[in-house]
Design a protein around this motif. Structure first.
Motif, PDB file in Angstrom:
ATOM      1  N   PHE A 252       0.818  -1.219   0.000  1.00  0.00           N
ATOM      2  CA  PHE A 252       0.000   0.000   0.000  1.00  0.00           C
ATOM      3  C   PHE A 252       0.851   1.267   0.000  1.00  0.00           C
ATOM      4  O   PHE A 252       0.742   2.084  -0.903  1.00  0.00           O
ATOM      5  N   THR A 253       1.712   1.411   1.020  1.00  0.00           N
ATOM      6  CA  THR A 253       2.419   2.679   1.207  1.00  0.00           C
ATOM      7  C   THR A 253       3.230   3.071  -0.011  1.00  0.00           C
ATOM      8  O   THR A 253       3.133   4.202  -0.507  1.00  0.00           O
ATOM      9  N   TYR A 256       1.002   3.948  -2.988  1.00  0.00           N
ATOM     10  CA  TYR A 256       0.261   5.197  -2.780  1.00  0.00           C
ATOM     11  C   TYR A 256       1.159   6.411  -2.979  1.00  0.00           C
ATOM     12  O   TYR A 256       0.770   7.385  -3.627  1.00  0.00           O
ATOM     13  N   THR A 275      -5.387  -2.864  -2.240  1.00  0.00           N
ATOM     14  CA  THR A 275      -5.456  -2.089  -0.998  1.00  0.00           C
ATOM     15  C   THR A 275      -5.707  -0.606  -1.262  1.00  0.00           C
ATOM     16  O   THR A 275      -6.353   0.068  -0.455  1.00  0.00           O
ATOM     17  N   ILE A 276      -5.197  -0.097  -2.380  1.00  0.00           N
ATOM     18  CA  ILE A 276      -5.416   1.313  -2.700  1.00  0.00           C
ATOM     19  C   ILE A 276      -6.883   1.545  -3.051  1.00  0.00           C
ATOM     20  O   ILE A 276      -7.496   2.527  -2.605  1.00  0.00           O
ATOM     21  N   PHE A 279      -8.851   1.472   0.078  1.00  0.00           N
ATOM     22  CA  PHE A 279      -8.703   2.734   0.795  1.00  0.00           C
ATOM     23  C   PHE A 279      -9.596   3.816   0.191  1.00  0.00           C
ATOM     24  O   PHE A 279     -10.237   4.593   0.920  1.00  0.00           O
ATOM     25  N   GLN A 280      -9.648   3.881  -1.128  1.00  0.00           N
ATOM     26  CA  GLN A 280     -10.480   4.886  -1.781  1.00  0.00           C
ATOM     27  C   GLN A 280     -11.961   4.678  -1.477  1.00  0.00           C
ATOM     28  O   GLN A 280     -12.680   5.649  -1.206  1.00  0.00           O
ATOM     29  N   PHE A 283     -12.315   5.605   2.575  1.00  0.00           N
ATOM     30  CA  PHE A 283     -12.033   6.918   3.146  1.00  0.00           C
ATOM     31  C   PHE A 283     -12.199   8.078   2.172  1.00  0.00           C
ATOM     32  O   PHE A 283     -12.001   9.225   2.553  1.00  0.00           O
ATOM     33  N   LYS A 284     -12.548   7.777   0.923  1.00  0.00           N
ATOM     34  CA  LYS A 284     -12.881   8.847  -0.022  1.00  0.00           C
ATOM     35  C   LYS A 284     -14.347   8.767  -0.443  1.00  0.00           C
ATOM     36  O   LYS A 284     -15.022   9.784  -0.527  1.00  0.00           O
ATOM     37  N   ALA A 291     -16.026  -1.559   1.400  1.00  0.00           N
ATOM     38  CA  ALA A 291     -14.610  -1.720   1.729  1.00  0.00           C
ATOM     39  C   ALA A 291     -14.388  -2.900   2.676  1.00  0.00           C
ATOM     40  O   ALA A 291     -13.410  -3.646   2.533  1.00  0.00           O
TER      41      ALA A 291
END
Length: 323
Positions: A252-253, A256, A275-276, A279-280, A283-284, A291
């Protein structure tokens, strides 16, 4: 004349057997040791329940709901799971992640094993070499190293200039959908220090007598590697394969940060890993139910792949006690 037995004729009752001295104290001691053990474990047990088991159960429930953080969860059953099969971005993230796993995991293990073989022989400065090769793994998938990697592979950066000097024009690896994934694969392979150390430990356990006997029989380097080193090292290879495969699915990190300059997910979604996208959506888009369903599908997929690897390992993993 009485027919019953008299008190004198009755057999005497068996005397009570006293417990061995100290038995009670030992029992109390065991109970106190057990209590003390649970007291020492209590911080870990509380942490597991509050930080791992509790959130997992909550996410499993949320995966069957429509939840956006601002309203109460609404039960929708299997709708989130069914919607994944018609979500093009989800299917793309699955494909990108599988490509990354299939490329980065074997390449990383090959690099780790190759360097471990080089460092296994005795030479001057051996400890320095081992520390130098292990250093990138100490950094880990940190934001700082991902920023450096993005700067190196951006348009008109170091890598682009070197390739341009030899006639290869890429226009920047990160901005190119054909090469963006390879940037993250190269970053994963560069951090081969942890499996390398494990391979080194495994190589030290191979009996030297086997190698010496093979040399006396005229076996070359490749034959010794194929017939002795790989079979004896197969449990370690299997262990590293499981760990690196699971870690690759969770990337992920680095993805991203590296792809943030060209939009999260990279050009044309070339670095939109599972994972990206999760995340979207969380949290977006604030679609926590969807999710959570994605997270549980990932857990089940990794578990099934791990189980498959364990089943197939019986044919190529050889342990010391095997006959």
């Amino acid at each position: 004349m009485t027919t019953g037995t008299t008190r004198a004729e009755r057999p005497a009752a068996a005397p009570a057997v006293a417990p061995p001295a100290g038995t009670g104290r030992r029992g109390r001691g065991r109970r106190s040791d057990t209590t003390a053990g649970y007291l020492f474990l209590s911080p870990w047990l509380v942490g597991v329940m509050l930080l791992t088991a509790g959130p997992m159960v909550a996410s499993l429930y949320l995966s069957f709901t429509d939840y956006n953080l601002f309203q109460a969860p609404e039960w929708v059953g299997l709708d989130n799971y069914v919607a994944m099969f018609s979500d093009e971005r989800y299917l793309q993230s699955v494909g990108v992640t599988l490509v990354y796993v299939l490329l980065s995991t074997p390449l990383k293990l090959a690099a780790a094993l190759g360097v471990a073989l080089l460092l296994n022989s005795t030479r001057r400065g051996q400890s320095l070499y081992r520390a130098a090769f292990y250093a990138p793994s100490l950094i880990g998938a940190s934001v700082s190293i991902a920023i450096v990697w993005r700067a190196m592979f951006s348009e008109d950066a170091v890598v682009d200039r070197v390739l341009s000097a030899v006639g290869i024009e890429t226009g920047g690896w990160i901005a190119n959908p054909d090469f963006a994934t390879l940037v993250l694969v190269s970053l994963a392979v560069w951090q081969f220090g942890a499996p390398m150390v494990i391979f080194l430990a495994g190589l030290k356990q191979i009996p030297k007598e086997l190698t010496e006997a093979a040399v006396m029989d005229g076996a070359g380097v490749w034959r010794r590697f194929r017939s002795i080193t790989l079979p004896m090292l197969s449990p370690v290879i299997f262990f590293n394969l499981i760990l690196e495969m699971i870690a690759a699915f969770q990337v992920f990190t680095s993805a991203y940060v590296v792809s943030s300059g060209s939009g999260v997910g990279g050009p044309a979604g070339s670095t939109s890993f599972y994972t990206i996208y999760l995340f979207q959506r969380a949290f977006k888009d604030f679609d926590m139910g969807y999710a959570s369903a994605m997270a549980w599908v990932l857990v089940l997929a990794v578990g099934l792949i791990t189980l498959l690897l364990f089943r197939t390992s019986r044919s190529w993993v050889h342990y010391g006690g095997d006959r």
